[in-house]
Design an enzyme around this catalytic site. Structure first.
Site, PDB file in Angstrom:
ATOM      1  N   LYS A  75       0.806  -1.224   0.000  1.00 14.77           N
ATOM      2  CA  LYS A  75       0.000   0.000   0.000  1.00 14.77           C
ATOM      3  C   LYS A  75       0.840   1.277   0.000  1.00 14.77           C
ATOM      4  O   LYS A  75       0.369   2.335  -0.441  1.00 14.77           O
ATOM      5  CB  LYS A  75      -0.932   0.003   1.208  1.00 14.77           C
ATOM      6  CG  LYS A  75      -2.003  -1.070   1.184  1.00 14.77           C
ATOM      7  CD  LYS A  75      -3.111  -0.745   0.215  1.00 14.77           C
ATOM      8  CE  LYS A  75      -4.284  -1.688   0.340  1.00 14.77           C
ATOM      9  NZ  LYS A  75      -5.395  -1.339  -0.562  1.00 14.77           N
ATOM     10  N   ASP A 101      -9.046  -0.881   6.204  1.00 16.30           N
ATOM     11  CA  ASP A 101      -9.069  -2.133   6.955  1.00 16.30           C
ATOM     12  C   ASP A 101      -7.716  -2.401   7.601  1.00 16.30           C
ATOM     13  O   ASP A 101      -7.535  -3.441   8.229  1.00 16.30           O
ATOM     14  CB  ASP A 101      -9.425  -3.304   6.032  1.00 16.30           C
ATOM     15  CG  ASP A 101     -10.915  -3.385   5.741  1.00 16.30           C
ATOM     16  OD1 ASP A 101     -11.708  -3.187   6.671  1.00 16.30           O
ATOM     17  OD2 ASP A 101     -11.287  -3.651   4.576  1.00 16.30           O
TER      18      ASP A 101
END
Length: 335
Positions: A75, A101
């Protein structure tokens, strides 16, 4: 022709004509940006001969994202590029908001801290406590939402600040596109690390932004590579949308694949998912747990989301025919 199948163990979708679909290629300057960041290095592409033999595949590789720019997931690639682009248009201190999340929020918080900015991260109440503490350790404010990932996204979008979200919708498209562009560096690394184009790349899918990046990489050029999406059977929003033929929101439940626990695909990713994926499959918790164990035995320290591609490949292996070279993308390390 679209083919859908449902069994007790998994749901399946296939679109044989996907390899003929084309989209514009991704911009080229992103990779140079990442190469200039402190601590940047390509992540390993590790060959797994024992698992290749089990599955009847010529060569099987895993792209191991357990350490990327100092964080345990891919990410950081999207967050670093998107935050860089956002701050090009800002002066003074701002607050970057996002929902997560786990890994995306931590990456946005890390980039905010490195740039001397504030971060406010919204998480659904299913996110593990250790993931929340990792985000707080980046000096971010964390709000735990009594609801789902979609609920957290809605709250982040209403909060004061600049939303840096890896999910797009009508009217919110530019920043998600920057995040997708950032993810593309991973695919360029695979090109450099392999001496041939893979027959199949297997992608774990949440809202579909990372899958959009992979689709763009291969469908933005003349490529024979097939692309397989894998989701938890408790949160298979992309698969359900593909089966229905349009964007769907579904109820989800808690899964060990927390980073894939999403109920609505990204609207900006949907055209790519609908047209560019060759196949999709859902997997059970038990299938993911076995894949996780098997990767750890091969010294690949994936987290559950990172193990999902191996489980998905196993679930769909009989439908895929002869495979010379396969790449699994393990998007995260151990929690």
């Amino acid at each position: 022709m679209i083919r859908t199948t449902s069994t007790l163990s998994c749901m399946k979708f296939s679109r044989p004509e996907a390899r003929s679909w084309r989209c514009p290629p991704a911009p080229t300057e992103v990779r140079d940006f990442h190469a200039g960041l402190p601590g940047y290095a390509p992540t390993p592409l590790t060959e797994l001969p024992a698992l290749a033999a089990e599955l009847g595949i010529g060569r099987l590789f895993v792209k191991d994202e357990s350490s990327r720019l100092g964080l345990p997931a891919f990410k950081a690639l999207g967050a670093s590029w998107a935050v860089h682009r956002v701050l090009q248009h800002q002066s003074g201190q701002v607050t970057l908001t996002t929902a997560t999340d786990g890994n995306h929020g931590r990456a946005v918080a890390r980039m905010a801290r490195l740039h001397g900015q504030r971060a406010h991260v919204f998480v659904p109440n299913t996110v593990p406590a250790q993931a929340i503490e990792a985000i707080r350790a980046e000096n971010a404010e964390v709000t735990v939402v009594d609801g789902t990932y979609d609920d957290a996204v809605a709250m982040a979008a209403k909060a004061d600040g600049i939303l840096v979200q890896d999910m797009g919708w009508p009217g919110y498209e530019e920043i998600p596109a920057w995040i997708v562009e950032g993810y593309g560096t991973l695919c360029h690394e695979i090109d450099d690390q392999l001496d041939e184009e893979p027959d199949l790349v297997v992608i774990p899918v949440g809202v579909g932004s990372f899958a959009q990046a992979v689709i763009t990489h291969y469908r933005g050029r003349d490529s024979r590579t097939r692309l397989l999406a894998v989701e938890p059977d408790k949160a298979a929003c992309v698969l359900e949308s593909l089966r229905a033929g349009d964007l769907r929101t579904i109820p989800t439940s808690e899964t060990m694949m927390a980073g894939l626990n999403c109920g609505t695909p990204s609207a900006t990713s949907w055209p790519y998912l609908r047209n560019g994926l060759d196949a999709a499959v859902s997997i059970s918790e038990a299938e993911c747990a076995q894949a996780l164990k098997d990767l750890h035995a091969q010294n690949v320290h994936s987290g559950p989301c990172g193990a999902a591609p191996l489980a998905g490949l196993r679930a769909l292996r009989d439908d895929l025919g002869e495979l010379a070279t396969v790449v699994l993308i393990s998007t995260e390390g151990r929690p």
